[in-house]
Design an enzyme around this catalytic site. Structure first.
Site, mmCIF file in Angstrom:
data_model
loop_
_atom_site.group_PDB
_atom_site.id
_atom_site.type_symbol
_atom_site.label_atom_id
_atom_site.label_comp_id
_atom_site.label_asym_id
_atom_site.label_seq_id
_atom_site.Cartn_x
_atom_site.Cartn_y
_atom_site.Cartn_z
ATOM 1 N N ASP A 19 5.772 1.921 7.128
ATOM 2 C CA ASP A 19 4.497 1.247 6.846
ATOM 3 C C ASP A 19 3.799 2.060 5.758
ATOM 4 O O ASP A 19 3.226 3.102 6.079
ATOM 5 C CB ASP A 19 3.670 1.165 8.137
ATOM 6 C CG ASP A 19 2.261 0.653 7.921
ATOM 7 O OD1 ASP A 19 1.977 0.143 6.839
ATOM 8 O OD2 ASP A 19 1.443 0.790 8.851
ATOM 9 N N ASP A 26 3.626 -6.165 3.471
ATOM 10 C CA ASP A 26 3.357 -5.072 4.408
ATOM 11 C C ASP A 26 4.257 -5.276 5.631
ATOM 12 O O ASP A 26 4.956 -6.285 5.718
ATOM 13 C CB ASP A 26 1.869 -5.073 4.804
ATOM 14 C CG ASP A 26 1.376 -3.699 5.263
ATOM 15 O OD1 ASP A 26 2.207 -2.839 5.637
ATOM 16 O OD2 ASP A 26 0.153 -3.478 5.267
ATOM 17 N N HIS A 45 3.189 2.873 13.196
ATOM 18 C CA HIS A 45 2.294 4.035 13.306
ATOM 19 C C HIS A 45 2.833 5.109 14.244
ATOM 20 O O HIS A 45 2.081 5.982 14.683
ATOM 21 C CB HIS A 45 0.854 3.628 13.664
ATOM 22 C CG HIS A 45 0.137 2.994 12.509
ATOM 23 N ND1 HIS A 45 -1.231 2.918 12.412
ATOM 24 C CD2 HIS A 45 0.612 2.415 11.383
ATOM 25 C CE1 HIS A 45 -1.563 2.299 11.281
ATOM 26 N NE2 HIS A 45 -0.453 1.986 10.645
ATOM 27 N N GLU A 61 -5.231 1.807 2.293
ATOM 28 C CA GLU A 61 -5.151 0.646 3.200
ATOM 29 C C GLU A 61 -5.400 1.064 4.638
ATOM 30 O O GLU A 61 -6.088 0.382 5.398
ATOM 31 C CB GLU A 61 -3.771 -0.026 3.075
ATOM 32 C CG GLU A 61 -3.673 -1.373 3.789
ATOM 33 C CD GLU A 61 -3.258 -1.300 5.253
ATOM 34 O OE1 GLU A 61 -3.345 -2.315 5.954
ATOM 35 O OE2 GLU A 61 -2.854 -0.211 5.725
ATOM 36 N N GLU A 62 -4.820 2.197 5.017
ATOM 37 C CA GLU A 62 -4.850 2.608 6.433
ATOM 38 C C GLU A 62 -6.254 2.989 6.915
ATOM 39 O O GLU A 62 -6.482 3.135 8.109
ATOM 40 C CB GLU A 62 -3.877 3.772 6.669
ATOM 41 C CG GLU A 62 -2.404 3.431 6.411
ATOM 42 C CD GLU A 62 -1.822 2.453 7.414
ATOM 43 O OE1 GLU A 62 -2.530 2.033 8.351
ATOM 44 O OE2 GLU A 62 -0.629 2.094 7.248
ATOM 45 N N HIS A 94 0.804 -1.216 0.000
ATOM 46 C CA HIS A 94 0.000 0.000 0.000
ATOM 47 C C HIS A 94 0.843 1.275 0.000
ATOM 48 O O HIS A 94 1.875 1.366 0.661
ATOM 49 C CB HIS A 94 -1.042 0.004 1.116
ATOM 50 C CG HIS A 94 -0.515 0.081 2.527
ATOM 51 N ND1 HIS A 94 -0.292 1.287 3.161
ATOM 52 C CD2 HIS A 94 -0.221 -0.873 3.430
ATOM 53 C CE1 HIS A 94 0.121 1.053 4.399
ATOM 54 N NE2 HIS A 94 0.176 -0.251 4.588
HETATM 55 CO CO CO Z 1 -0.359 0.753 8.803
HETATM 56 ZN ZN ZN Z 2 0.704 -1.176 6.394
#
Ligand code: CO
Ligand code: ZN
Length: 331
Positions: A164, A217, A303, A194-195, A63
């Site tokens: 990420d 990922d 994150h 995606e998030e 992503h």
């Molecule tokens: Co993420």
């Molecule tokens: Zn991710």
């Protein structure tokens, strides 16, 4: 690899606003692809090699988007309130710096609160862009920002915001550069949103109708003090992703990855996410179902504005993909 990761992580591309990153990826893939198209949602679908009738279609996915913030209100003194785009944690947000798509910078302040060892909720925070009135504000309602943090090369390990999933994007780009020939129809899909609920990948899979899908990922590590959540370690190789809150990976795909790793003598680990999910679940459940699994890159502090990966896990993921794709698939 390091330069590529730096370039990708330092590009601003929150969910729904992936255009900047799409151009960077396109540039990096020049000469290594045979077809590039972008679907209606913004997923970029890239083919390697000529279309081979009868050969199985493999969909790789990573992503493009990163978590971010969106302005909901600007008060008369120019302070902006915001909502989250994806999994934004208050503990990483207080005191952070943000960068808007229009280039404006801001710092996150919090309302006065007496318990300084606790972190207030996001609605007790605001973005200060350094102005003293709404009129002077460089941002307005609906404007979008990402966390601002420089890339650090720590030797074996790399730190940045948006590892990420720019780490995964880097792996796909590098795999496409290295893959010379494949008996399969190989597609890399650089997915959007995606998030905010893996909204892009499933639509791309619907269009592509793959026979097998592999998502790249990041995954949580269990190698920091007092952390027994997982048994994934930085630098011990890519992890075979078998479960998250949206997916049970297809055991046939998992077995195929493990066998490929064994054959190519690449160290692997096992990834089980007890929080969150990946694109795997919307791909796996698209159309009448797709055999799907994932390769997870170990990543600390997911994150946060300082996500950490180990370069060897990236290069081993590239090797693993190249090994898997260069042979006919057998599930
Ligand atoms: Co993420
Ligand atoms: Zn991710």
């Amino acid at each position: 690899m390091k330069e590529l990761v730096k370039k990708l992580t330092q590009t601003t591309a929150p969910s729904g606003y992936e255009t900047n990153l799409r151009s960077v990826i396109e540039e990096e893939l020049k000469g290594s692809t045979d077809q590039i198209r972008v679907d209606g949602l913004g997923n970029m679908i890239v083919r390697k090699g000529p279309e081979q009738p009868g050969a199985p279609t493999i969909m790789l996915a990573a992503h493009m988007d990163e978590i971010g913030l969106m302005v909901t209100h600007v008060d008369e003194n120019g302070f902006a309130r915001f909502t989250n785009i994806g999994g934004v944690f208050p503990r990483y947000t207080a005191g952070a710096r943000v960068r808007f798509l229009n280039g404006a910078a801001g710092v996150i302040g919090i309302e006065p609160h007496s318990n300084t060892s606790s972190v207030p909720a996001l609605d007790k925070m605001f973005i200060d862009t350094g102005v003293s009135s709404a009129k002077q504000s460089p941002v307005e309602i609906g404007d979008v920002a990402v966390f601002e943090r420089t890339f650090e090369d720590l030797g074996d390990r790399l730190v940045s915001k948006a590892m990420d999933d720019r780490a995964g994007i880097a792996v796909l780009i590098e795999a496409f550069r290295q893959l010379k020939k494949s008996p399969n129809n190989v597609y890399a899909v650089f997915t959007v949103q995606e998030e905010v609920g893996a909204r892009g990948a499933g639509r791309a899979a619907f269009g592509l109708e793959p026979d097998l899908a592999l998502v790249v990922d990041v995954t949580l590590c269990g190698d920091t003090p007092q952390n027994k959540e997982t048994q994934v370690f930085l630098g011990k190789g890519p992890a075979v992703h078998i479960k998250d809150l949206g997916t049970l990976a297809d055991p046939r795909v998992t077995g195929w990855i493990k066998k490929g790793a064994q054959r190519a003598r690449i160290p692997i680990q096992t990834s089980i996410l007890t929080r969150g999910y990946t694109d795997t679940y919307t791909i796996q459940t698209s159309r009448a179902g797709v055999p799907a699994g994932g390769i997870a890159i170990p990543c600390r502090y997911i994150h946060s504005p300082s996500e950490m990966v180990d370069v060897s896990d990236l290069t081993n993921s590239v090797k693993l993909l190249a090994a898997l794709l260069s042979k006919p698939i057998s599930l």
